[in-house]
Design a protein around this motif. Structure first.
Motif, PDB file in Angstrom:
ATOM      1  N   ALA A  62     -12.241 -10.177 -20.641  1.00 35.37           N
ATOM      2  CA  ALA A  62     -11.904 -11.638 -20.024  1.00 35.37           C
ATOM      3  C   ALA A  62     -10.920 -11.360 -18.856  1.00 35.37           C
ATOM      4  CB  ALA A  62     -11.222 -12.442 -21.188  1.00 35.37           C
ATOM      5  N   LYS A  63      -9.963 -10.487 -19.137  1.00 37.29           N
ATOM      6  CA  LYS A  63      -8.944 -10.160 -17.917  1.00 37.29           C
ATOM      7  C   LYS A  63      -9.665  -9.814 -16.423  1.00 37.29           C
ATOM      8  CE  LYS A  63      -4.834 -10.618 -17.462  1.00 37.29           C
ATOM      9  NZ  LYS A  63      -4.178 -11.856 -16.910  1.00 37.29           N
ATOM     10  N   ILE A  64     -10.728  -8.744 -16.630  1.00 40.83           N
ATOM     11  CA  ILE A  64     -11.320  -8.078 -15.764  1.00 40.83           C
ATOM     12  C   ILE A  64     -12.232  -9.316 -15.308  1.00 40.83           C
ATOM     13  CG2 ILE A  64     -13.180  -6.590 -15.003  1.00 40.83           C
ATOM     14  CD1 ILE A  64     -12.050  -4.572 -17.471  1.00 40.83           C
ATOM     15  N   GLN A  65     -12.761 -10.151 -15.871  1.00 37.93           N
ATOM     16  CA  GLN A  65     -14.166 -10.824 -15.387  1.00 37.93           C
ATOM     17  C   GLN A  65     -13.011 -12.216 -14.737  1.00 37.93           C
ATOM     18  OE1 GLN A  65     -15.969 -11.890 -19.240  1.00 37.93           O
ATOM     19  NE2 GLN A  65     -17.805 -10.488 -18.491  1.00 37.93           N
ATOM     20  N   ASN A  66     -12.032 -12.588 -15.481  1.00 35.75           N
ATOM     21  CA  ASN A  66     -11.522 -13.687 -14.937  1.00 35.75           C
ATOM     22  C   ASN A  66     -10.213 -13.759 -14.331  1.00 35.75           C
ATOM     23  OD1 ASN A  66     -13.759 -15.308 -16.588  1.00 35.75           O
ATOM     24  ND2 ASN A  66     -12.221 -15.079 -18.270  1.00 35.75           N
ATOM     25  N   GLY A  67      -9.443 -12.547 -14.347  1.00 33.53           N
ATOM     26  CA  GLY A  67      -8.390 -12.440 -13.560  1.00 33.53           C
ATOM     27  C   GLY A  67      -7.267 -13.057 -14.021  1.00 33.53           C
ATOM     28  N   GLY A  68      -6.172 -13.443 -13.418  1.00 34.84           N
ATOM     29  CA  GLY A  68      -4.960 -14.302 -13.660  1.00 34.84           C
ATOM     30  C   GLY A  68      -3.789 -13.437 -13.542  1.00 34.84           C
ATOM     31  N   GLY A  69      -2.754 -14.226 -13.486  1.00 36.42           N
ATOM     32  CA  GLY A  69      -1.550 -13.582 -13.382  1.00 36.42           C
ATOM     33  C   GLY A  69      -1.380 -12.921 -12.002  1.00 36.42           C
ATOM     34  N   GLY A  70      -1.785 -13.022 -10.852  1.00 27.20           N
ATOM     35  CA  GLY A  70      -2.086 -12.184  -9.819  1.00 27.20           C
ATOM     36  C   GLY A  70      -3.165 -11.415  -9.591  1.00 27.20           C
ATOM     37  N   MET A  71      -3.873 -11.280 -10.609  1.00 26.98           N
ATOM     38  CA  MET A  71      -5.100 -10.474 -10.653  1.00 26.98           C
ATOM     39  C   MET A  71      -6.375 -11.131 -10.347  1.00 26.98           C
ATOM     40  SD  MET A  71      -6.705  -7.711 -13.407  1.00 26.98           S
ATOM     41  CE  MET A  71      -8.522  -7.350 -13.609  1.00 26.98           C
ATOM     42  N   PRO A  72      -7.183 -10.702  -9.172  1.00 26.23           N
ATOM     43  CA  PRO A  72      -8.386 -11.511  -8.890  1.00 26.23           C
ATOM     44  C   PRO A  72      -9.548 -11.364 -10.043  1.00 26.23           C
ATOM     45  CG  PRO A  72      -8.231  -9.401  -7.607  1.00 26.23           C
ATOM     46  CD  PRO A  72      -6.959  -9.320  -8.453  1.00 26.23           C
ATOM     47  N   SER A  73     -10.342 -12.289 -10.113  1.00 24.34           N
ATOM     48  CA  SER A  73     -11.569 -11.931 -10.853  1.00 24.34           C
ATOM     49  C   SER A  73     -12.388 -11.111 -10.298  1.00 24.34           C
ATOM     50  CB  SER A  73     -12.151 -13.548 -10.826  1.00 24.34           C
ATOM     51  OG  SER A  73     -13.649 -13.358 -11.383  1.00 24.34           O
ATOM     52  N   TYR A  74     -13.284 -10.283 -11.058  1.00 22.90           N
ATOM     53  CA  TYR A  74     -14.076  -9.290 -10.981  1.00 22.90           C
ATOM     54  C   TYR A  74     -15.378  -9.537 -11.248  1.00 22.90           C
ATOM     55  CZ  TYR A  74     -10.869  -6.171  -8.788  1.00 22.90           C
ATOM     56  OH  TYR A  74      -9.740  -5.754  -7.840  1.00 22.90           O
ATOM     57  N   LYS A  75     -15.854 -10.648 -11.944  1.00 24.71           N
ATOM     58  CA  LYS A  75     -17.062 -11.238 -12.535  1.00 24.71           C
ATOM     59  C   LYS A  75     -18.033 -11.221 -11.334  1.00 24.71           C
ATOM     60  CE  LYS A  75     -15.639 -15.991 -12.912  1.00 24.71           C
ATOM     61  NZ  LYS A  75     -15.441 -16.947 -14.055  1.00 24.71           N
ATOM     62  N   THR A  76     -17.545 -11.498 -10.215  1.00 26.43           N
ATOM     63  CA  THR A  76     -18.815 -11.443  -8.988  1.00 26.43           C
ATOM     64  C   THR A  76     -18.779 -10.096  -8.164  1.00 26.43           C
ATOM     65  OG1 THR A  76     -17.349 -12.642  -7.622  1.00 26.43           O
ATOM     66  CG2 THR A  76     -18.634 -13.996  -8.823  1.00 26.43           C
ATOM     67  N   THR A  77     -17.709  -9.283  -8.371  1.00 25.20           N
ATOM     68  CA  THR A  77     -17.719  -7.928  -7.911  1.00 25.20           C
ATOM     69  C   THR A  77     -18.217  -6.998  -8.586  1.00 25.20           C
ATOM     70  OG1 THR A  77     -15.678  -8.857  -6.994  1.00 25.20           O
ATOM     71  CG2 THR A  77     -15.834  -6.458  -6.824  1.00 25.20           C
ATOM     72  N   LEU A  78     -18.087  -6.943  -9.948  1.00 23.93           N
ATOM     73  CA  LEU A  78     -18.715  -5.850 -10.747  1.00 23.93           C
ATOM     74  C   LEU A  78     -19.810  -6.389 -11.418  1.00 23.93           C
ATOM     75  CD1 LEU A  78     -15.266  -4.550 -12.268  1.00 23.93           C
ATOM     76  CD2 LEU A  78     -16.658  -3.311 -10.600  1.00 23.93           C
ATOM     77  N   LYS A  79     -20.542  -5.370 -11.736  1.00 18.86           N
ATOM     78  CA  LYS A  79     -21.883  -5.729 -12.669  1.00 18.86           C
ATOM     79  C   LYS A  79     -21.307  -5.538 -14.133  1.00 18.86           C
ATOM     80  CE  LYS A  79     -25.089  -4.222  -9.433  1.00 18.86           C
ATOM     81  NZ  LYS A  79     -24.435  -3.613  -8.298  1.00 18.86           N
ATOM     82  N   GLU A  80     -22.046  -6.225 -14.973  1.00 16.02           N
ATOM     83  CA  GLU A  80     -21.784  -6.339 -16.271  1.00 16.02           C
ATOM     84  C   GLU A  80     -21.751  -4.958 -17.188  1.00 16.02           C
ATOM     85  OE1 GLU A  80     -20.329  -7.783 -19.685  1.00 16.02           O
ATOM     86  OE2 GLU A  80     -20.574  -9.235 -17.809  1.00 16.02           O
TER      87      GLU A  80
END
Length: 115
Positions: A83-101
């Motif tokens: 969830a953290k990798i996909q959605n980011g949060g707390g200053g971290m960007p979301s990677y759900k559109t950057t990384l493949k599943e």
């Protein structure tokens, strides 16, 4: 003498990677750039980490701008890491559109083992 350009090229590639590794434009919003690691390398979590995470979390996962990830598997479940990798949060960007599943899954499993 012919190989003198190799360290320079490697340095430039590293610099280019560090400037974009955390994603985003000047506003801090993540970009929709394609994954930095080819789909065929999705199982190579360390390569995915080095290409996308190292500038914020450090080469040894000790943290820099982002938090220390050396024992993240002891602190977070696989679902929380995903969830953290996909959605980011707390200053971290979301990677759900950057990384493949498969890349997210490989990175999640690798980080989950860090205890």
């Amino acid at each position: 003498m012919k190989r003198a350009w190799i360290p320079l090229a490697a340095g430039l590639l590293l610099l280019a990677g560090l400037t974009t590794a955390c994603g985003g434009d000047k506003s801090g919003a993540p970009t929709n750039a394609p994954s930095k690691v080819a789909a065929g390398e999705a199982s190579n979590a360390e390569a995915i980490y080095k290409a996308n995470c190292v500038s914020c979390h450090g080469a040894d996962l000790s943290g820099k701008v982002g938090p220390n990830l050396q024992k993240t598997g002891a602190k977070l479940s696989q679902e929380q890491i995903t969830a953290k990798i996909q959605n980011g949060g707390g200053g971290m960007p979301s990677y759900k559109t950057t990384l493949k599943e498969p890349e997210i899954q490989a990175l999640t499993e690798w980080l989950s083992a860090k205890k």
